[in-house]
Design an enzyme around this catalytic site. Structure first.
Site, PDB file in Angstrom:
ATOM      1  N   ASP A 100       0.830  -1.139  -0.083  1.00 14.36           N
ATOM      2  CA  ASP A 100       0.049  -0.070   0.042  1.00 14.36           C
ATOM      3  C   ASP A 100       0.738   1.350   0.107  1.00 14.36           C
ATOM      4  O   ASP A 100       2.210   1.252   0.575  1.00 14.36           O
ATOM      5  CB  ASP A 100      -0.885   0.034   1.142  1.00 14.36           C
ATOM      6  N   TRP A 150       2.946   7.999  -2.495  1.00 11.96           N
ATOM      7  CA  TRP A 150       4.196   7.970  -2.906  1.00 11.96           C
ATOM      8  C   TRP A 150       4.124   8.889  -4.221  1.00 11.96           C
ATOM      9  O   TRP A 150       5.095   9.777  -4.344  1.00 11.96           O
ATOM     10  CB  TRP A 150       4.701   6.772  -3.390  1.00 11.96           C
ATOM     11  N   HIS A 152       2.301   3.284  -8.848  1.00 10.58           N
ATOM     12  CA  HIS A 152       2.175   1.914  -9.079  1.00 10.58           C
ATOM     13  C   HIS A 152       3.472   1.442  -9.971  1.00 10.58           C
ATOM     14  O   HIS A 152       3.927   0.358  -9.745  1.00 10.58           O
ATOM     15  CB  HIS A 152       0.879   1.667  -9.907  1.00 10.58           C
ATOM     16  N   ASN A 195     -10.848  -2.549  -5.425  1.00 13.35           N
ATOM     17  CA  ASN A 195     -10.249  -1.834  -6.196  1.00 13.35           C
ATOM     18  C   ASN A 195     -10.954  -1.196  -7.630  1.00 13.35           C
ATOM     19  O   ASN A 195     -10.515  -0.621  -8.219  1.00 13.35           O
ATOM     20  CB  ASN A 195      -8.769  -2.114  -6.215  1.00 13.35           C
ATOM     21  N   TRP A 196     -11.688  -2.043  -7.948  1.00 16.55           N
ATOM     22  CA  TRP A 196     -12.614  -1.803  -9.207  1.00 16.55           C
ATOM     23  C   TRP A 196     -13.439  -0.495  -9.148  1.00 16.55           C
ATOM     24  O   TRP A 196     -13.523   0.187 -10.078  1.00 16.55           O
ATOM     25  CB  TRP A 196     -13.480  -2.918  -9.396  1.00 16.55           C
ATOM     26  N   ARG A 200       2.151  -4.905   6.344  1.00 18.27           N
ATOM     27  CA  ARG A 200       1.351  -3.616   5.428  1.00 18.27           C
ATOM     28  C   ARG A 200       2.396  -2.339   5.458  1.00 18.27           C
ATOM     29  O   ARG A 200       2.651  -1.960   6.639  1.00 18.27           O
ATOM     30  CB  ARG A 200       0.052  -3.347   5.869  1.00 18.27           C
ATOM     31  N   SER A 217      -8.044  -4.780   5.474  1.00 19.19           N
ATOM     32  CA  SER A 217      -8.861  -4.411   3.966  1.00 19.19           C
ATOM     33  C   SER A 217      -9.205  -5.715   2.986  1.00 19.19           C
ATOM     34  O   SER A 217      -8.931  -5.873   1.990  1.00 19.19           O
ATOM     35  CB  SER A 217      -7.677  -3.791   3.156  1.00 19.19           C
ATOM     36  N   GLU A 227       1.476 -12.738  12.752  1.00 14.29           N
ATOM     37  CA  GLU A 227       1.860 -11.718  13.268  1.00 14.29           C
ATOM     38  C   GLU A 227       1.806 -10.623  12.457  1.00 14.29           C
ATOM     39  O   GLU A 227       2.041 -10.652  11.146  1.00 14.29           O
ATOM     40  CB  GLU A 227       3.196 -11.876  13.789  1.00 14.29           C
TER      41      GLU A 227
HETATM   42  C1  IPE Z   1      -5.467  -2.719  -0.240  1.00 14.99           C
HETATM   43  O1  IPE Z   1      -5.155  -1.544  -0.214  1.00 14.99           O
HETATM   44  C2  IPE Z   1      -5.541  -3.526  -1.366  1.00 14.99           C
HETATM   45  C3  IPE Z   1      -4.315  -3.739  -1.948  1.00 14.99           C
HETATM   46  C4  IPE Z   1      -3.139  -3.412  -1.383  1.00 14.99           C
HETATM   47  C5  IPE Z   1      -4.451  -4.493  -3.471  1.00 14.99           C
HETATM   48  P1  IPE Z   1      -6.222  -0.458  -0.493  1.00 14.99           P
HETATM   49  O2  IPE Z   1      -5.478   0.965  -0.611  1.00 14.99           O
HETATM   50  O3  IPE Z   1      -7.110  -0.802  -1.602  1.00 14.99           O
HETATM   51  O4  IPE Z   1      -7.133  -0.387   0.904  1.00 14.99           O
HETATM   52  P2  IPE Z   1      -7.836   0.570   1.595  1.00 14.99           P
HETATM   53  O5  IPE Z   1      -8.765   1.207   0.693  1.00 14.99           O
HETATM   54  O6  IPE Z   1      -7.014   1.635   2.164  1.00 14.99           O
HETATM   55  O7  IPE Z   1      -8.428  -0.081   2.610  1.00 14.99           O
HETATM   56  C1  IPE Z   2      -1.414   0.175  -3.272  1.00 16.57           C
HETATM   57  O1  IPE Z   2      -1.284   1.470  -3.354  1.00 16.57           O
HETATM   58  C2  IPE Z   2      -1.663  -0.341  -4.655  1.00 16.57           C
HETATM   59  C3  IPE Z   2      -3.220  -0.880  -4.796  1.00 16.57           C
HETATM   60  C4  IPE Z   2      -4.161  -0.994  -3.946  1.00 16.57           C
HETATM   61  C5  IPE Z   2      -3.571  -1.494  -6.047  1.00 16.57           C
HETATM   62  P1  IPE Z   2      -2.524   2.896  -3.334  1.00 16.57           P
HETATM   63  O2  IPE Z   2      -2.916   3.011  -4.631  1.00 16.57           O
HETATM   64  O3  IPE Z   2      -3.594   2.138  -2.720  1.00 16.57           O
HETATM   65  O4  IPE Z   2      -1.771   3.795  -2.907  1.00 16.57           O
HETATM   66  P2  IPE Z   2      -2.526   5.099  -1.628  1.00 16.57           P
HETATM   67  O5  IPE Z   2      -3.039   4.208  -0.464  1.00 16.57           O
HETATM   68  O6  IPE Z   2      -3.413   5.573  -2.376  1.00 16.57           O
HETATM   69  O7  IPE Z   2      -1.327   5.744  -1.070  1.00 16.57           O
HETATM   70 MG    MG Z   3      -4.019   2.286  -0.634  1.00 20.59          MG
END
Ligand code: IPE
Ligand code: IPE
Ligand code: MG
Length: 272
Positions: free
Chosen positions: A35, A40, A52, A83-84, A203, A211, A222
């Site tokens: 995450d 970043w 990404h 994520n969709w 995480r 999530s 852990e």
């Molecule tokens: C969790 O990250 C899913 C993945 C790393 C693929 P998200 O950024 O989607 O989770 P939330 O929305 O912060 O819970």
């Molecule tokens: C994790 O990074 C990648 C996916 C969930 C696919 P994020 O895109 O969720 O990054 P933040 O949480 O918005 O910083």
């Molecule tokens: Mg995220």
């Protein structure tokens, strides 16, 4: 036998971290919620997708370190069913990056005897993504080293729901006695059926939540949360997570060995 020089160069700060680990007590299975890619990118005033893109280097580093340490399994959370909800262009870039990653890294995976796997609802994925995944699955099918799973279109609740549906179907067909359903029967119907449960869940980016990841399997994992954003996550952060893991006492609901050996207080002390 672990070749320490392949994990971290002698004299490097990573090597000091590695030397401090007890290599006989490494987790068998590490799961990672990758995450912080968006944050970043934002810090650098870049579009989210650049986060990404930069995350691919962290994936490479983590897979390499895990394999060199001889872990049995590494599972990376790459795309959740939730994520969709993201903008269409971000979603399509994520899958394009996945295809690029597989094209670039497949040879390395095979050369390192790494068995590639996918966990999640594959039927919800686009045809071109499915064929890239199929190619990687097929190419690494004979690999006997680390199992590297990518969670795609994954939801822990959907996974448990699928398992329950499959049990119900078997029971309705008369092939399964409902009374015989135990935890092992549920676990056998999960995507991770032949893998040990994760011992360590990492995480990145500081969020203190699960999530919807591996809800059943992490019952006694852990948890290590690091503020490091995923694109910055490297070998040393992984080694730090392992050191944190080794400082934990895993009790599984019991008491520590020290407390188990405690002399019980005299009855008078209890009454006082
Ligand atoms: C969790 O990250 C899913 C993945 C790393 C693929 P998200 O950024 O989607 O989770 P939330 O929305 O912060 O819970
Ligand atoms: C994790 O990074 C990648 C996916 C969930 C696919 P994020 O895109 O969720 O990054 P933040 O949480 O918005 O910083
Ligand atoms: Mg995220």
């Amino acid at each position: 036998m672990i070749d320490k020089n392949l994990v971290a160069a002698p004299g490097s700060p990573d090597r000091a971290l590695l030397d401090a680990l007890d290599l006989t007590r490494l987790p068998r299975h590490v799961a990672v919620i990758m995450d912080g890619n968006g944050r970043w990118a934002k810090q650098r005033r870049l579009p989210r997708v650049e986060g990404h893109r930069a995350g691919a280097a962290a994936v490479r580093d983590t897979v390499e370190t895990s394999a060199r340490l001889g872990l049995d399994a590494l599972t990376l959370y790459a795309f959740s069913t939730e994520n969709w909800k993201r903008p269409k262009t971000e979603v399509s870039t994520l899958f394009t990056l996945l295809k690029e990653y597989l094209r670039r890294e497949l040879r390395t995976l095979v050369e390192n005897d790494i068995c590639f796997r996918v966990v999640g609802r594959l039927d919800g994925l686009d045809g071109s993504v499915r064929s890239a995944l199929d190619m990687a699955l097929e190419a690494t099918t004979g690999c006997r080293g680390m199992t590297f799973s990518v969670a795609l279109n994954y939801s822990g609740r959907a996974e448990i729901t699928d398992a329950v549906r499959s049990l119900a179907r078997e029971a309705a067909a008369g092939r399964l006695d409902p009374e015989s359903i135990d935890e092992a029967a549920v676990a056998r119907r999960l995507y991770t059926a032949d893998l040990p449960d994760p011992d360590l869940l990492i995480r990145t980016s500081g969020e203190m939540r699960i999530s919807n990841f591996l809800l059943w399997q992490i019952a006694y994992a852990e948890i290590h949360v690091t503020p490091v954003l995923w694109p910055d996550f490297r070998c040393r952060h992984f080694l730090e997570a392992l050191a944190d893991y080794q400082r934990r006492e895993r009790r599984y609901g019991g008491v520590s060995e020290e407390d188990a050996a405690e002399v019980p207080p005299a009855p008078a002390a209890l009454e006082a």
